[in-house]
Motif scaffolding. Structure first.
Motif, PDB file in Angstrom:
ATOM      1  N   LEU A  10       0.835  -1.205   0.000  1.00  0.00           N
ATOM      2  CA  LEU A  10       0.000   0.000   0.000  1.00  0.00           C
ATOM      3  C   LEU A  10       0.868   1.253   0.000  1.00  0.00           C
ATOM      4  O   LEU A  10       0.615   2.200  -0.743  1.00  0.00           O
ATOM      5  CB  LEU A  10      -0.934   0.002   1.202  1.00  0.00           C
ATOM      6  CG  LEU A  10      -1.808   1.227   1.395  1.00  0.00           C
ATOM      7  CD1 LEU A  10      -2.751   1.419   0.224  1.00  0.00           C
ATOM      8  CD2 LEU A  10      -2.585   1.128   2.691  1.00  0.00           C
ATOM      9  N   LEU A  11       1.902   1.253   0.815  1.00  0.00           N
ATOM     10  CA  LEU A  11       2.830   2.386   0.866  1.00  0.00           C
ATOM     11  C   LEU A  11       3.451   2.632  -0.505  1.00  0.00           C
ATOM     12  O   LEU A  11       3.452   3.768  -0.993  1.00  0.00           O
ATOM     13  CB  LEU A  11       3.926   2.120   1.903  1.00  0.00           C
ATOM     14  CG  LEU A  11       5.168   2.999   1.853  1.00  0.00           C
ATOM     15  CD1 LEU A  11       4.822   4.466   2.051  1.00  0.00           C
ATOM     16  CD2 LEU A  11       6.188   2.541   2.865  1.00  0.00           C
ATOM     17  N   ASP A  12       3.953   1.576  -1.126  1.00  0.00           N
ATOM     18  CA  ASP A  12       4.593   1.728  -2.433  1.00  0.00           C
ATOM     19  C   ASP A  12       3.599   2.233  -3.481  1.00  0.00           C
ATOM     20  O   ASP A  12       3.925   3.119  -4.277  1.00  0.00           O
ATOM     21  CB  ASP A  12       5.211   0.403  -2.876  1.00  0.00           C
ATOM     22  CG  ASP A  12       6.401   0.004  -2.015  1.00  0.00           C
ATOM     23  OD1 ASP A  12       7.021   0.897  -1.394  1.00  0.00           O
ATOM     24  OD2 ASP A  12       6.706  -1.199  -1.956  1.00  0.00           O
ATOM     25  N   PRO A  21       8.330  10.620  -3.391  1.00  0.00           N
ATOM     26  CA  PRO A  21       9.445   9.713  -3.121  1.00  0.00           C
ATOM     27  C   PRO A  21       9.523   9.410  -1.618  1.00  0.00           C
ATOM     28  O   PRO A  21       9.347  10.298  -0.794  1.00  0.00           O
ATOM     29  CB  PRO A  21      10.669  10.506  -3.585  1.00  0.00           C
ATOM     30  CG  PRO A  21      10.259  11.938  -3.510  1.00  0.00           C
ATOM     31  CD  PRO A  21       8.772  11.972  -3.739  1.00  0.00           C
ATOM     32  N   VAL A  22       9.744   8.147  -1.301  1.00  0.00           N
ATOM     33  CA  VAL A  22       9.879   7.741   0.101  1.00  0.00           C
ATOM     34  C   VAL A  22      11.306   7.271   0.310  1.00  0.00           C
ATOM     35  O   VAL A  22      11.729   6.263  -0.260  1.00  0.00           O
ATOM     36  CB  VAL A  22       8.878   6.627   0.469  1.00  0.00           C
ATOM     37  CG1 VAL A  22       9.074   6.187   1.912  1.00  0.00           C
ATOM     38  CG2 VAL A  22       7.451   7.098   0.243  1.00  0.00           C
ATOM     39  N   ASP A  23      12.036   8.016   1.110  1.00  0.00           N
ATOM     40  CA  ASP A  23      13.409   7.648   1.445  1.00  0.00           C
ATOM     41  C   ASP A  23      13.381   6.289   2.147  1.00  0.00           C
ATOM     42  O   ASP A  23      12.581   6.076   3.057  1.00  0.00           O
ATOM     43  CB  ASP A  23      13.980   8.720   2.381  1.00  0.00           C
ATOM     44  CG  ASP A  23      15.451   8.528   2.681  1.00  0.00           C
ATOM     45  OD1 ASP A  23      15.878   7.379   2.907  1.00  0.00           O
ATOM     46  OD2 ASP A  23      16.167   9.536   2.702  1.00  0.00           O
ATOM     47  N   PRO A  24      14.224   5.360   1.734  1.00  0.00           N
ATOM     48  CA  PRO A  24      14.237   4.042   2.378  1.00  0.00           C
ATOM     49  C   PRO A  24      14.410   4.114   3.898  1.00  0.00           C
ATOM     50  O   PRO A  24      13.885   3.261   4.614  1.00  0.00           O
ATOM     51  CB  PRO A  24      15.427   3.329   1.727  1.00  0.00           C
ATOM     52  CG  PRO A  24      15.561   3.982   0.390  1.00  0.00           C
ATOM     53  CD  PRO A  24      15.160   5.425   0.603  1.00  0.00           C
ATOM     54  N   ALA A  25      15.087   5.117   4.388  1.00  0.00           N
ATOM     55  CA  ALA A  25      15.267   5.254   5.838  1.00  0.00           C
ATOM     56  C   ALA A  25      13.948   5.585   6.543  1.00  0.00           C
ATOM     57  O   ALA A  25      13.811   5.351   7.740  1.00  0.00           O
ATOM     58  CB  ALA A  25      16.300   6.341   6.139  1.00  0.00           C
ATOM     59  N   TRP A  26      12.973   6.120   5.792  1.00  0.00           N
ATOM     60  CA  TRP A  26      11.681   6.493   6.389  1.00  0.00           C
ATOM     61  C   TRP A  26      10.671   5.358   6.385  1.00  0.00           C
ATOM     62  O   TRP A  26       9.651   5.435   7.060  1.00  0.00           O
ATOM     63  CB  TRP A  26      11.062   7.656   5.619  1.00  0.00           C
ATOM     64  CG  TRP A  26      11.840   8.922   5.618  1.00  0.00           C
ATOM     65  CD1 TRP A  26      12.963   9.232   6.325  1.00  0.00           C
ATOM     66  CD2 TRP A  26      11.545  10.076   4.820  1.00  0.00           C
ATOM     67  NE1 TRP A  26      13.389  10.490   6.023  1.00  0.00           N
ATOM     68  CE2 TRP A  26      12.533  11.039   5.099  1.00  0.00           C
ATOM     69  CE3 TRP A  26      10.564  10.377   3.899  1.00  0.00           C
ATOM     70  CZ2 TRP A  26      12.541  12.277   4.490  1.00  0.00           C
ATOM     71  CZ3 TRP A  26      10.571  11.611   3.295  1.00  0.00           C
ATOM     72  CH2 TRP A  26      11.559  12.554   3.600  1.00  0.00           C
ATOM     73  N   ARG A  27      10.932   4.327   5.594  1.00  0.00           N
ATOM     74  CA  ARG A  27       9.947   3.249   5.439  1.00  0.00           C
ATOM     75  C   ARG A  27       9.499   2.640   6.771  1.00  0.00           C
ATOM     76  O   ARG A  27       8.294   2.425   6.949  1.00  0.00           O
ATOM     77  CB  ARG A  27      10.465   2.178   4.499  1.00  0.00           C
ATOM     78  CG  ARG A  27      10.473   2.655   3.047  1.00  0.00           C
ATOM     79  CD  ARG A  27      11.075   1.630   2.107  1.00  0.00           C
ATOM     80  NE  ARG A  27      10.308   0.418   1.994  1.00  0.00           N
ATOM     81  CZ  ARG A  27       9.254   0.252   1.189  1.00  0.00           C
ATOM     82  NH1 ARG A  27       8.858   1.233   0.432  1.00  0.00           N
ATOM     83  NH2 ARG A  27       8.621  -0.894   1.138  1.00  0.00           N
ATOM     84  N   PRO A  28      10.380   2.351   7.723  1.00  0.00           N
ATOM     85  CA  PRO A  28       9.904   1.779   8.988  1.00  0.00           C
ATOM     86  C   PRO A  28       8.944   2.714   9.736  1.00  0.00           C
ATOM     87  O   PRO A  28       7.952   2.261  10.317  1.00  0.00           O
ATOM     88  CB  PRO A  28      11.188   1.544   9.799  1.00  0.00           C
ATOM     89  CG  PRO A  28      12.263   1.447   8.778  1.00  0.00           C
ATOM     90  CD  PRO A  28      11.856   2.368   7.662  1.00  0.00           C
ATOM     91  N   GLU A  29       9.220   4.019   9.705  1.00  0.00           N
ATOM     92  CA  GLU A  29       8.352   4.967  10.389  1.00  0.00           C
ATOM     93  C   GLU A  29       7.001   5.097   9.679  1.00  0.00           C
ATOM     94  O   GLU A  29       5.951   5.173  10.314  1.00  0.00           O
ATOM     95  CB  GLU A  29       9.017   6.341  10.501  1.00  0.00           C
ATOM     96  CG  GLU A  29      10.120   6.393  11.540  1.00  0.00           C
ATOM     97  CD  GLU A  29      11.434   5.780  11.072  1.00  0.00           C
ATOM     98  OE1 GLU A  29      11.584   5.540   9.854  1.00  0.00           O
ATOM     99  OE2 GLU A  29      12.290   5.518  11.907  1.00  0.00           O
ATOM    100  N   VAL A  30       7.027   5.111   8.342  1.00  0.00           N
ATOM    101  CA  VAL A  30       5.779   5.192   7.587  1.00  0.00           C
ATOM    102  C   VAL A  30       4.971   3.916   7.803  1.00  0.00           C
ATOM    103  O   VAL A  30       3.748   3.961   7.981  1.00  0.00           O
ATOM    104  CB  VAL A  30       6.046   5.439   6.089  1.00  0.00           C
ATOM    105  CG1 VAL A  30       4.756   5.407   5.291  1.00  0.00           C
ATOM    106  CG2 VAL A  30       6.765   6.765   5.889  1.00  0.00           C
ATOM    107  N   LEU A  31       5.625   2.779   7.823  1.00  0.00           N
ATOM    108  CA  LEU A  31       4.947   1.513   8.090  1.00  0.00           C
ATOM    109  C   LEU A  31       4.298   1.535   9.476  1.00  0.00           C
ATOM    110  O   LEU A  31       3.157   1.100   9.642  1.00  0.00           O
ATOM    111  CB  LEU A  31       5.918   0.339   7.961  1.00  0.00           C
ATOM    112  CG  LEU A  31       5.345  -1.042   8.254  1.00  0.00           C
ATOM    113  CD1 LEU A  31       4.202  -1.378   7.303  1.00  0.00           C
ATOM    114  CD2 LEU A  31       6.442  -2.094   8.164  1.00  0.00           C
ATOM    115  N   ALA A  32       4.998   2.048  10.468  1.00  0.00           N
ATOM    116  CA  ALA A  32       4.441   2.148  11.815  1.00  0.00           C
ATOM    117  C   ALA A  32       3.203   3.048  11.814  1.00  0.00           C
ATOM    118  O   ALA A  32       2.204   2.750  12.488  1.00  0.00           O
ATOM    119  CB  ALA A  32       5.489   2.678  12.788  1.00  0.00           C
ATOM    120  N   ASN A  33       3.238   4.133  11.044  1.00  0.00           N
ATOM    121  CA  ASN A  33       2.084   5.024  10.933  1.00  0.00           C
ATOM    122  C   ASN A  33       0.916   4.294  10.274  1.00  0.00           C
ATOM    123  O   ASN A  33      -0.228   4.404  10.734  1.00  0.00           O
ATOM    124  CB  ASN A  33       2.474   6.263  10.140  1.00  0.00           C
ATOM    125  CG  ASN A  33       1.411   7.335  10.176  1.00  0.00           C
ATOM    126  OD1 ASN A  33       0.253   7.085  10.437  1.00  0.00           O
ATOM    127  ND2 ASN A  33       1.817   8.550   9.871  1.00  0.00           N
TER     128      ASN A  33
END
Length: 61
Positions: A10-12, A21-33
């Motif tokens: 869904l995020l992708d 663009p989603v910085d790979p470093a942000w993916r865990p935080e966005v996933l948590a959201n």
């Protein structure tokens, strides 16, 4: 509750559809959201709404 693979898909898709663009470093935080939003939505999904239900145009306290 969707699993992490579903939420990441869904995020992708959302990022691609909106050109964000989603910085790979942000993916865990966005996933948590996304997990938090999915958990919050579970409380409202069983609530029945009529087809004619519409949001109120003005909210007053």
């Amino acid at each position: 509750m969707p699993d992490d693979a579903t939420l990441l898909a869904l995020l992708d898709a959302a990022a691609l559809a909106n050109g964000i663009p989603v910085d790979p470093a942000w993916r865990p935080e966005v996933l948590a959201n996304f997990r938090a939003v999915a958990n919050a939505a579970r409380a409202f999904l069983p609530f029945p709404l009529e087809d004619e239900s519409e949001p109120a145009p003005v909210f007053r306290a």
